[in-house]
Design a protein around this motif. Sequence first.
Motif, PDB file in Angstrom:
ATOM      1  N   ASN A   1       0.847  -1.199   0.000  1.00 14.30           N
ATOM      2  CA  ASN A   1       0.000   0.000   0.000  1.00 14.30           C
ATOM      3  C   ASN A   1       0.881   1.247   0.000  1.00 14.30           C
ATOM      4  O   ASN A   1       1.082   1.881   1.029  1.00 14.30           O
ATOM      5  N   SER A   2       1.380   1.592  -1.167  1.00 14.59           N
ATOM      6  CA  SER A   2       2.315   2.708  -1.281  1.00 14.59           C
ATOM      7  C   SER A   2       1.650   3.936  -1.888  1.00 14.59           C
ATOM      8  O   SER A   2       0.572   3.859  -2.481  1.00 14.59           O
ATOM      9  N   THR A   3       2.340   5.056  -1.745  1.00 20.60           N
ATOM     10  CA  THR A   3       1.898   6.332  -2.314  1.00 20.60           C
ATOM     11  C   THR A   3       2.954   6.812  -3.299  1.00 20.60           C
ATOM     12  O   THR A   3       4.157   6.694  -3.040  1.00 20.60           O
ATOM     13  N   VAL A   4       2.508   7.356  -4.417  1.00 21.37           N
ATOM     14  CA  VAL A   4       3.435   7.759  -5.478  1.00 21.37           C
ATOM     15  C   VAL A   4       3.947   9.178  -5.242  1.00 21.37           C
ATOM     16  O   VAL A   4       3.183  10.087  -4.904  1.00 21.37           O
TER      17      VAL A   4
ATOM     18  N   VAL B   1      -4.732  -2.491  16.881  1.00 23.07           N
ATOM     19  CA  VAL B   1      -4.971  -1.260  17.643  1.00 23.07           C
ATOM     20  C   VAL B   1      -4.929  -1.546  19.143  1.00 23.07           C
ATOM     21  O   VAL B   1      -4.273  -0.833  19.918  1.00 23.07           O
ATOM     22  N   SER B   2      -5.631  -2.590  19.559  1.00 19.02           N
ATOM     23  CA  SER B   2      -5.676  -2.937  20.984  1.00 19.02           C
ATOM     24  C   SER B   2      -4.285  -3.247  21.523  1.00 19.02           C
ATOM     25  O   SER B   2      -3.904  -2.786  22.612  1.00 19.02           O
TER      26      SER B   2
ATOM     27  N   LYS C   1       1.982   3.455  12.817  1.00 19.93           N
ATOM     28  CA  LYS C   1       1.715   2.036  12.574  1.00 19.93           C
ATOM     29  C   LYS C   1       0.812   1.822  11.351  1.00 19.93           C
ATOM     30  O   LYS C   1       0.320   0.721  11.118  1.00 19.93           O
ATOM     31  N   ASN C   2       0.599   2.899  10.564  1.00 21.16           N
ATOM     32  CA  ASN C   2      -0.212   2.830   9.336  1.00 21.16           C
ATOM     33  C   ASN C   2      -1.640   2.343   9.586  1.00 21.16           C
ATOM     34  O   ASN C   2      -2.209   1.588   8.795  1.00 21.16           O
ATOM     35  N   ILE C   3      -2.205   2.769  10.701  1.00 24.03           N
ATOM     36  CA  ILE C   3      -3.596   2.429  11.011  1.00 24.03           C
ATOM     37  C   ILE C   3      -4.471   3.625  10.657  1.00 24.03           C
ATOM     38  O   ILE C   3      -4.239   4.741  11.128  1.00 24.03           O
TER      39      ILE C   3
END
Length: 675
Positions: free
Chosen positions: A162-165, A370-371, A342-344
Amino acid sequence: MKLLKFGGTSLANAKKFLCVADIIEKKNKKEQIAIVLSAPAKITNYLATIIEKNTNNNEILKNVSLAENIFIELIKNIKKTQSFFAYEETKEKIEIEFKKLKKIINDIILINKCPENIQPIIISRGEILSVVIMKNILKSRNYRVTILDPVKYLLAIGNYLNSTVDIKESKKRIEKINIDQKNIILMPGFIAGNIKGEPVLLGRNGSDYSAAILAACINAHSCEIWTDVDGVFTSDPRIVSNTYLLESISYQEAMELAYFGAKVLHPRTIEPISQFQIPCFIKNTNNVDSRGTFIGEKKDSEKKILKGVTHLDNIVMFNISGSCLKDQGKTISRIFTLFSKKNINIILVTQSSSENKINFCTLEKDADHVSMIFQKEFKLEIKERLLSNLNIIKNLSILSVIGSNISQKYNIASKIFSSLGSLKINVLAIAQGSSNNSISVVIKRKNILKAVQNVHNRLFFKKKIMNVFLIGIGGVGKTLLRQILKQKDFLDQKNIKIKLRMIANSKKLLFSDRSISLNNWEEKFKQSKEKFNFEILNKLLKDNSNSKSVVIDCTSDDFLSKQYINFISSGFHVITSNKKANTNSLKYYNDIRTTVLKENKKFLYETNVGAGLPVINTLQNLFNTGDRIISFKGILSGSLSFIFGKLEEGMSLSESTKEAKKLGFTEPNPFDDLS
């Protein structure tokens, strides 16, 4: 230059591939175009199972074979209708790609896991082969093609899945390419390359994002996203029957719609086209002439404030409380900085007015993570009781209403909450977007479908919609349906729309998710094979209740009349010509009225007495204005009035009763009138 992107459903088979090629050919006659392609429908799902931990080896190999067969069958069918298509060359390329894939799979099976850096290589095969096939179709039509390798030219930042350009750097790379202006540009979607030159994914369904990125990099003057629907609708047409197509929406509205669940757009697609002010059109490959939906700068002429009702499923909500939340935002900042690292993705946040409690929502798949990280980070605060443990509520959905500055309209929020209240749906949290373009509520997932339907109808339609569930199609029921059809123009003038959802008799029923036509309902009912029983009826009513639904009982069935309280409790109004409910025990008579008051529903029975004349309504109005009855004389039965009249003429009781029944004046069993 114009950019066109075609999704998986637009490339599902040979016929659709060739249809896309026709669109490309037509567009290319006017100007140079760039094309981004997804994998054909189902391919990505088959390939994704390879990396799933719970998939057994046989299932993996089976899915790989299915994916390969789809491609081989696809090009076979293209060859049948497309002259000069390089079938053997394309077939060889497909076989080579799947041979590589099978080797990777054998390695995965051997080590019993799929490393993250290998996953993009597997999952992106579909997009790459789509480009190979389209290139050879276009070459067979004498077009020259340039293929852009996204791994080489689109620099991505992030993880493998799940990357961003980096648009600025990617644009520099693409500008260095010397592409002939007569060439059609083809690029597979969904993938890019990291700084090491390794393939990475742009998130599931990320081909739309790829298209927006490429449009920005090549300075496209417009971007067209081609899919299998006519554009962006006011809600999901699969859920809401009376949605309508939006002609235009702003970038901000499109972003909100995508973020909160609109399936037509990938949420990140809007960011690049908004940043670089690239107009975007959502178009339908199955309906090329449809105008589609325009996404761009807000038009001053656009008068429609509301744009859509969307929903997100598989949501969980966390509650945190504690005195340290009042520390000028330091703890809250720590919480959300932690989740960001944490990319949440935090979808929605609310805070109590006392500032010692916050709620936030994430996807269910992130709940355990998350927990775990929260407990670890705030172990000391929890131990000292400065913070509570996370309280988690599962099985939730978010319903969102999107529009332009909707917070400035005083009545929109009230309509949302009154619609939900009428369905007895509890709102667990409320949030309003900082852009003032959305209002979101968190509710139980089991209620989301009817909530979306009801809120959409309340906000988008001036007409009062009444969903009718009719039981009994004898003389009274048929006459009622004829009357509704006859009064259609009058009802239209009154902004009332009656949707006949169900017709039933003692043997079978006919049901429609939308509406049964009053012009041919008898023919459709004869064709229905759905048997009638009360278990089926109750389930059907339970699944389709909303504040605008009514059960109409045109029978004289005693058992059915005893179901009225259940119907009303399930959210239905009840209208009846059946006398049994009002002539049952006094307790049941009172229980119905208690339930009606509790549920805020209507129980109407005007035809029970007075041959349908407005006797009951007149008396009730008199009571409501303070009058009281001193005495009452008369025969309130139309049946008995007719029979007594015939008796006075000298006809016998039996003969007069037979004639009354023949004329439809009595109940199916005249004993009910005479007893």
